[in-house]
Design an enzyme around this catalytic site. Structure first.
Site, PDB file in Angstrom:
ATOM      1  N   GLU A 104       5.489  21.043  53.370  1.00  0.00           N
ATOM      2  CA  GLU A 104       5.534  19.658  53.849  1.00  0.00           C
ATOM      3  C   GLU A 104       5.026  19.523  55.281  1.00  0.00           C
ATOM      4  O   GLU A 104       4.295  18.599  55.600  1.00  0.00           O
ATOM      5  CB  GLU A 104       6.982  19.148  53.748  1.00  0.00           C
ATOM      6  CG  GLU A 104       7.186  17.771  54.344  1.00  0.00           C
ATOM      7  CD  GLU A 104       8.636  17.288  54.246  1.00  0.00           C
ATOM      8  OE1 GLU A 104       9.475  18.011  53.662  1.00  0.00           O
ATOM      9  OE2 GLU A 104       8.922  16.186  54.742  1.00  0.00           O
ATOM     10  N   GLU A 112      19.557   9.820  54.535  1.00  0.00           N
ATOM     11  CA  GLU A 112      18.292   9.139  54.257  1.00  0.00           C
ATOM     12  C   GLU A 112      18.418   8.127  53.122  1.00  0.00           C
ATOM     13  O   GLU A 112      17.580   8.065  52.236  1.00  0.00           O
ATOM     14  CB  GLU A 112      17.191  10.157  53.933  1.00  0.00           C
ATOM     15  CG  GLU A 112      16.933  11.117  55.087  1.00  0.00           C
ATOM     16  CD  GLU A 112      15.795  12.113  54.818  1.00  0.00           C
ATOM     17  OE1 GLU A 112      15.044  12.387  55.751  1.00  0.00           O
ATOM     18  OE2 GLU A 112      15.704  12.597  53.696  1.00  0.00           O
ATOM     19  N   ASP A 149      14.170  19.807  60.496  1.00  0.00           N
ATOM     20  CA  ASP A 149      13.674  19.633  59.124  1.00  0.00           C
ATOM     21  C   ASP A 149      12.437  20.470  58.826  1.00  0.00           C
ATOM     22  O   ASP A 149      11.332  19.944  58.838  1.00  0.00           O
ATOM     23  CB  ASP A 149      13.369  18.154  58.867  1.00  0.00           C
ATOM     24  CG  ASP A 149      13.131  17.876  57.390  1.00  0.00           C
ATOM     25  OD1 ASP A 149      13.364  18.782  56.571  1.00  0.00           O
ATOM     26  OD2 ASP A 149      12.717  16.756  57.059  1.00  0.00           O
TER      27      ASP A 149
END
Lengths: 724, 724
Positions: free
Chosen positions: B413, B311, B385
Site C-alpha cells: 500500500e 475509520e 500505518d
C-alpha cells in the site's frame, strides 16, 4: 521378506496425470493449442510436406506470422522447421508480392485482386519441379490470416494436399466491444475483471495483451473497443491516451485497431465547457482538437462507439438535437483521419409511453440518409436486449441509406452468466439468416450487414466481449467457443454453427471422433435448451432485477415499467404474452408485410416467437395438441431435463478430456442443472398463479414455494457496478 | 543454385524460446517449480538415494504429501519414484507413529514430543542395513510440512546425506489477512482482484484454490481470513456461509483454517435487531446462534478478525462499551468451539485531539488483563500505518497479560504497489528484532509475539495478503517473496532475511550462483532504497491522498488532520519532523525508559527515525557532516540512483532468467525508476519551499515544477473502493 512393488499401470497413469496437472490444461491457450497431434501417421505425412519456411522480407506482421507457424509446426508435429532463402521441396512460402520477389513471380494476380486488403490465398504449386505451399495476400495482415487458416487445417487434421484456398472477409469491421470500466470492473462481465491493467500501462505490458491479439487475429477480429459504452470521459485525457496508445502499438501488427467509447458530455467533464451541444462551435472545436490529439498518439485510431441518450447516458437530445447531429459532429472530426463512428441504436426512454421494442426503430428510421458516410448505426440482434431468443430487429432493412452494424452479445448477461454452457452461434445465425423481405425473399439480415443488399462498402459486426482476466479468459471453458464463433461468422457468415463448433472442438479439446461428435451435439442443442428452461415460446426479459441472475418473472414496481418483468410477459388470468399486433402495441408494423403476415397470426407465428407477439389464452391449443399452459410447463421441464442429459453426455467423455477441464465443466454443468431447475420451478409456480392450472401429471412438483424463490437475494451478483 | 540454410544456433535457441513461451514461465507456480535440476550430477546423486516411497496408511493430508513428493521428485529428478510396502534401500518413509507401524517402531519419541502438533522430524536412518529417510510428525499436517521442507532441500540443491532435522513453528497462528470484498474488489490490492469467486461458490471450485492451499502449506501458513477488515455482514448469511464452507473443505487437509471478519453491527444489518450493544442479551444470543450456525457448516472454523471503532467501522464504543467488552462477547460464543478472536488495535479517532501514533496504546494498554483467554490483540508493526519505516509499536511489551499478534502488510500500500521491487523481510525483521526492554535487554518484539517473553501459549502473526487473481498471484514477480517470507518468518523468526531470500531465489528463479548472488543483493537492498526515495530519515505518511499512490507531501485540508501529510511531516521555515518527545506529543513516553533514552535525543536517535521523533532544523548537522536539508536531498537522490543500479544489475542477468519474467521485471523496474524520480523531485521541490535552500551542487535539478507534481491526479488508482 521385503519385495519392492512394481508400479501398477493405474498408478503410473495417475503419476503422469499429476505431472500434467503441474502444468495442466488451464484453458489459457484457447483454440491455439499446439500439442502434438495424436494421429502419428498424419503428423508424419504433414512433416514430409512441410520442411522449410521461406520469408523473403520481414515486417512486424510477417515475423509474427513466421513465428506462429514455426511454433505451431513444432508443437503439432514435434519437429523444428528450418528457414530457407530459396525454394526447396516442402517449402511454405509466405509473403506479399510487394515483399517477396518469389511470390511476385508466383502469385496469380487476378485471384489476389479478388481477396482484397485482408483476404489471402493458400495453394499448392510446383516451382522448378519442387512442391511447395504458398500463403500470400495483398497485405501483410492477409498473410497472417492465411497462416492461422493453414494452422487450423493442421489442428483439425485436414488434408493439405493440392490446396487451393481463397478467402476474404465478408464484413469489413469485425469488432469486440469491451464493456470494461477504468477501475477494471466489467459491466456484465462474468470472467473476472478487465484485461486492461490501466494503472500499470503504459510502462508495464502484460504478456496477456499479446495473447489477446494473437487469439483475435487467428479468427480475423480486426478491431476492439476498449471501454464500456456507459463511458467515462477520463479515457480521453492525456494520462489515459498514452495507455491506450501502448495497447494500440501491441495490437497493430496483429491487424487490430483500437476504438474508444466517447462520452457525449466529455467537453463539459474534461474540457471545461458549459455545454456538449453538438451544434455549438466550441464543442465542435473541442472534439476536433481532442480527436486530432488522439491521432498524434494513435495514428490508426479506429474511431468511437457511442451510446447516447439511452439508460441515462448524455447525448445530443439533451440539447434538442438528433442522433444524426451528434454522430455527424464526431464523424466530421474523425473523417480526415479515416476514423469512424459506431452510433448505437439501443435507445429507449421511460418518458415515451411506447412499447420499448418499438423505440429504436421509431427514433432511427426517420434519420435514414442523414448520417455522414463514416457513421454506422449499431443495432442489436433483437429489438429488446440480448434475450435468449428475440425476433430480428426491425431496423434491419429499414434504413437502406445507412450502414447498419450488427451487435451481438458474447457475454451471457441473460444466458446464465459464465456458468451455463450455451453455444451462441445458432443464436447469431438465427438473426443473420432471418429474412427481412425488404427487397423480396432472400433479403436476410446477413445481406444487410455485409452491405450486399443495399450496396454499402462500410460494414460491420460487433460482439460484446465475454473476456476477462480469468485464467481461461471466458470463465466457462465452452464460452471460448462464442468468442471464436463471432470471429468466424464475421469473416464468413455462411459458415454453419456446426462447422464452427467442430473446428473449435478439434482445436480446443480433441480430434477424437466420438468426442467431437458428442461435444458438437451438446453445443448445438445448448442454446435451445437454455431458451426452454428460461424463456420458452417467446417469453422475454423475466430475469432477476438489475443483475439479471436467475428468474424474476414477478419483478414489478421499478423506476421504469420497461425494467420490470410483468411489462414483458403481461400474464393475467386469461393468458400470457405481449400483444404486439395491431390490436396491441403494433410493433409488428415495423416489419415488412411478409414478416407481418408470418408473425401476425397466432396460427402462422412460429411458436418460438408466439408470446413475443401475442397474448395467448392459457387454454389455447398449440401444434402439439397441448394447451399453452401445458406446453409452457413441458418446455420448462424439457429444458431442465436436457441439462441433465448434457451432464450424462459429458460424464461419458471423462477418458477423452483432460482432467482439469473435465472437472471444471462437470461442476459448471451441475450448477447449470441446479439453476435450470430453479428457473423451471420459479417460472412454473409464478405463471400458475395466473393460469390456476395444475402442473401436468407426470411432471415432478417443485419442492420449494414461490415465496421461497421470490425471497432470494444476490447482493453481490457479478457484472453490475459495485455499490458502496 | 538453391541451397537449404542450415539452422543457425541462434535461431534454434529462438525457436526453443518460442516453444517455451507457448507454455512460458508465467509465475503461476510460485516457488513450487519442480523443473528438472540443472546440476545433473547432483540429480543423479539424489536419484540414487531416493527410490521408493512408503506410506502405510492414507489420509487426505498424507495423500497430498505423497502426491506432492512424487510430483516434485518426478519434476526435479526426471524419474518416477515407486511406492513400496516395505523398506528398501532408498525408501522415504512418510507418516505418523499412529498411522504407520514402521514409523512407530522407528521414531524417537522424545524428539517427536518436542516438535508438537505441527512440527516434524526428517532424518536418515538404517533399517536392517537399508538406508532410508524418515519424514515423520505427531500429526499428519506435520508430515506435510516435513515433505515441503524436504522438497525445499532438493530445490535449493542441499545435501540430503545424514539428515537430522527437527523443526517446529515458533508461532502458533500464521495467518494471511485478505482485505477482499464480496464483489471481488480488494482493498489495497494491486495484483488483480479477489481469488474468491463468491458467485460461483460453492458449486464451482476454481483449481486455483488448491494451488493457494499448497503454496501456503509449503511455507507453514495455517490460517486465512477470507474477508476485508472493513467488513460486510453478508458473509455471515446462510448464502455465503455455504460458500465459505466449500473453501474450508478444500483448505482443511492442507492444515489451513478459515476465519472471517465480523462486522460488529451484523446483528442489526442481517439479524434485524435494533442494537449491536455487546452487553445486550439479544445481541449475545444472536451472536451465539450465529456462531453455532457457522460451526455446523465449518466444524473447525478458526474465528473472527475484528476491526471495530476505527475509520468508521462500528464497534462496542458506539454503545459506550470497551474493546474488551466487544471482543469478549464474541470470544465467549466462540470458546465452546475452540474459536478465537483477533481484535485489531489499529484504532484512532479524529475526535481525539491526540497524536495518532499514540492512540492505540492509550486505548488498549488500560485493557490489559481484561480480555478473555481466546482473544488476541492484533497490533501493526508500527504505531501509524505500514509505512516504509516506522519504529516498533509501543504496545509490544506494554500488555503483558494479553497475547499480542503482529500484523504486517505484504501488499505494498505504501511501498509502490505491485510495480516496485521491495523485499519486505528486512522490514518485518526490523520490527521483530527491535528490543522493547520491557524485561530488560533482549525483550524483542519476536519474544513478545512468540509468547516466550510473557509466557503466552496463544501466539500469532498476520500478513495482509498481496495475493490477487493475476496469473502470477502477486503482480510483481518479486512480490511472491514477501508472501514466502511471511510464512518462513512465522515458522522461524530467527531466520535471516538473507537466508529466506536465497531459498526463495533458488526455488523461484535459479540455482545459478552468480544469479543467486545478484538477486539476493538486489532484494536485500531494495527496502532501504525505497525508504530513501520515499520517506528517508524518519519521514512518514506523505503519500498521495486516499490511494497512497506516489508522493503527496502537500496534502492538507482533508476531513481529518491525521489523514493529511502536513500533519506528519510538520515542515516549516525552521525545519521538519514530528516532535514526539516530551516537548511535543510525547509519544515517546509510551516506550520503556531505555527506548526513550535512545530515541529521545536527536544525538542518539538513529537517523532513520530522526524525523519520526524530532522536529529538526534545516541546518542541523548530521553524522555525515551534512546539514539536514542536504542529507535529505542526498537520500532522495541516492534512492532514485539505487533503482537505476538495480536496473543495471537486472539487465546483466538476461541470459540467466527466463524471457517472460526477465521482460516483466525489466518493465517494472523502469516504472519504479520513473516513480522514484517522481518521488524525489516532488519531495525535494516541496520541502525546498520551506528550507529555501538550494539542491546541493552536483545533483540534477528536477525537470518539472512542484505545481506539475501537485496537479497530477489518478482517478482510478487501484486498491480503493470504486466510486460511481
Amino acid at each position: 521378506m521385503t519385495t519392492p512393488l512394481t508400479i501398477p499401470r493405474i498408478l503410473l497413469a495417475l503419476l503422469l496425470c499429476v505431472s500434467l496437472t503441474a502444468r495442466g490444461e488451464d484453458g489459457y491457450r484457447l483454440w491455439l493449442r499446439y500439442d502434438k497431434l495424436n494421429d502419428a501417421a498424419l503428423a508424419k505425412k504433414y512433416s514430409s510436406t512441410l520442411k522449410y519456411i521461406l520469408l523473403e522480407k520481414e515486417s512486424p506482421t510477417l515475423l509474427i506470422a513466421q513465428k506462429e507457424l514455426n511454433n505451431a509446426l513444432q508443437g503439432l508435429l514435434g519437429t523444428t522447421i528450418g528457414n530457407t532463402h530459396s525454394i526447396q521441396a516442402g517449402t511454405i512460402v509466405l509473403g506479399t508480392p510487394a515483399s517477396s520477389p518469389v511470390i511476385a513471380s508466383l502469385a496469380p494476380r487476378d485471384k489476389l485482386g479478388a481477396v482484397g486488403n485482408e483476404g489471402f490465398l493458400i495453394y499448392t504449386t510446383t516451382v522448378k519441379s519442387k512442391l511447395c505451399i504458398v500463403i500470400t495476400a495483398n497485405q501483410d495482415i492477409g498473410v497472417l490470416y492465411g497462416i492461422y487458416h493453414f494452422i487450423r487445417l493442421l489442428q483439425t487434421q485436414q488434408s493439405i494436399q493440392s490446396l487451393s484456398i481463397a478467402s476474404a472477409p465478408a464484413i469489413q469491421l469485425r469488432i469486440l466491444n469491451h464493456w470494461d470500466n477504468l477501475d477494471r470492473t466489467v459491466e456484465r462481465g462474468y470472467a473476472g475483471f478487465s484485461l486492461w491493467d490501466w494503472h500499470k500501462l503504459p510502462g508495464y505490458i502484460d504478456p496477456r495483451y499479446y495473447d489477446y491479439a494473437r487469439a483475435n487475429a487467428s479468427i480475423g477480429i480486426n478491431g476492439t473497443v476498449l471501454t464500456n459504452v456507459n463511458a467515462n470521459a477520463q479515457v480521453l485525457t492525456d494520462l489515459y491516451l498514452k495507455k491506450v496508445a501502448a495497447l494500440a502499438d501491441i495490437f497493430r501488427p496483429y491487424g487490430i485497431k483500437v476504438y474508444l467509447t466517447a462520452r457525449f458530455s466529455a467537453p463539459i467533464e474534461i474540457g471545461g465547457l458549459k455545454t456538449a451541444d453538438p451544434l455549438d462551435k466550441d464543442v465542435k472545436v473541442w472534439w476536433k482538437n481532442k480527436i486530432d490529439e488522439i491521432y498524434t498518439y494513435i495514428p490508426d485510431f479506429g474511431g468511437f462507439l457511442v451510446k447516447a441518450n439511452s439508460e441515462g447516458q448524455p447525448g445530443p437530445q439533451n440539447y434538442n438535437r438528433s442522433h444524426a447531429d451528434g454522430a455527424n459532429m464526431l464523424a466530421e472530426a474523425l473523417a480526415p483521419h479515416h476514423g469512424i463512428v459506431m452510433w448505437r441504436a439501443f435507445v429507449y426512454s421511460n418518458e415515451v409511453p411506447e412499447d420499448r421494442a418499438k423505440q429504436a426503430y421509431n427514433e432511427f428510421k426517420p434519420l435514414d440518409g442523414s448520417f455522414n458516410n463514416n457513421v454506422l448505426v449499431q443495432v442489436k440482434n433483437g429489438p429488446v436486449d440480448f434475450q435468449p431468443r428475440e425476433p430480428f430487429h426491425p431496423l434491419f432493412g429499414a434504413m437502406p441509406k445507412t450502414p447498419l452494424m450488427l451487435e451481438v452479445q458474447l457475454t451471457q448477461e441473460y444466458l446464465g452468466f459464465a456458468t451455463h454452457l450455451v453455444y451462441l452461434a445458432p443464436l447469431f445465425k438465427e438473426c443473420m439468416d432471418a429474412d427481412t423481405y425488404t427487397h423480396g425473399k432472400g433479403s436476410t439480415v446477413s445481406r444487410v450487414i455485409d452491405g450486399s443488399l443495399e450496396n454499402h462498402k462500410l460494414t460491420g459486426i460487433a460482439g460484446v466481449a465475454n473476456i476477462g482476466n480469468d485464467r481461461n479468459w471466458t470463465g466457462h471453458p465452452f464460452a471460448q467457443a462464442n468468442w471464436y464463433a463471432l470471429g468466424r461468422l464475421a469473416w464468413l457468415p455462411a459458415l454453419s454453427s456446426e462447422t464452427i463448433a467442430e473446428e473449435w472442438i478439434r482445436m480446443t479439446f480433441s480430434n477424437d471422433e466420438a468426442a467431437v461428435h458428442a461435444l458438437k451435439e451438446m453445443m448445438l442443442r445448448s442454446r435451445e435448451t437454455t431458451v426452454q428452461y428460461m424463456t420458452p415460446l417467446g417469453l422475454h426479459h423475466i430475469m432477476g432485477w438489475n443483475h439479471h441472475y436467475g428468474p424474476g418473472p414477478w419483478i414489478k414496481d421499478k423506476p421504469r415499467a420497461d425494467w420490470t418483468a410483468v411489462y414483458y410477459h403481461q400474464a393475467d388470468s386469461l393468458g400470457v404474452g405481449f400483444n404486439r399486433t395491431a390490436r396491441g402495441s403494433n410493433a409488428l408494423a415495423q416489419y415488412t408485410p411478409e414478416v407481418q403476415k408470418l408473425y401476425g397470426s397466432p396460427d402462422t407465428c412460429p411458436e418460438e416467437y408466439l408470446l413475443w407477439f401475442h397474448h395467448i389464452r392459457w387454454d389455447h391449443k398449440l401444434s402439439s395438441g397441448r394447451t399453452l399452459w401445458d406446453e409452457l410447463c413441458y418446455h420448462y421441464y424439457t429444458g431442465a431435463d436436457s441439462v441433465y442429459h448434457m451432464q450424462q453426455r459429458w460424464n461419458a467423455l471423462e477418458s477423452k478430456i483432460d482432467r482439469d477441464r473435465f472437472q471444471q465443466v462437470k461442476s459448471l454443468l451441475a450448477i447449470q442443472h441446479q439453476e435450470a431447475i430453479w428457473w423451471r420451478n420459479a417460472c412454473v409456480l409464478y405463471f400458475q398463479t395466473f393460469s390456476k392450472k395444475d402442473i401436468p401429471a407426470g411432471l415432478e412438483k417443485p419442492d420449494k414455494s414461490l415465496q421461497y424463490y421470490e425471497s432470494l437475494e444476490f447482493p453481490f451478483a457479478p457484472g453490475i457496478r459495485p455499490k458502496w
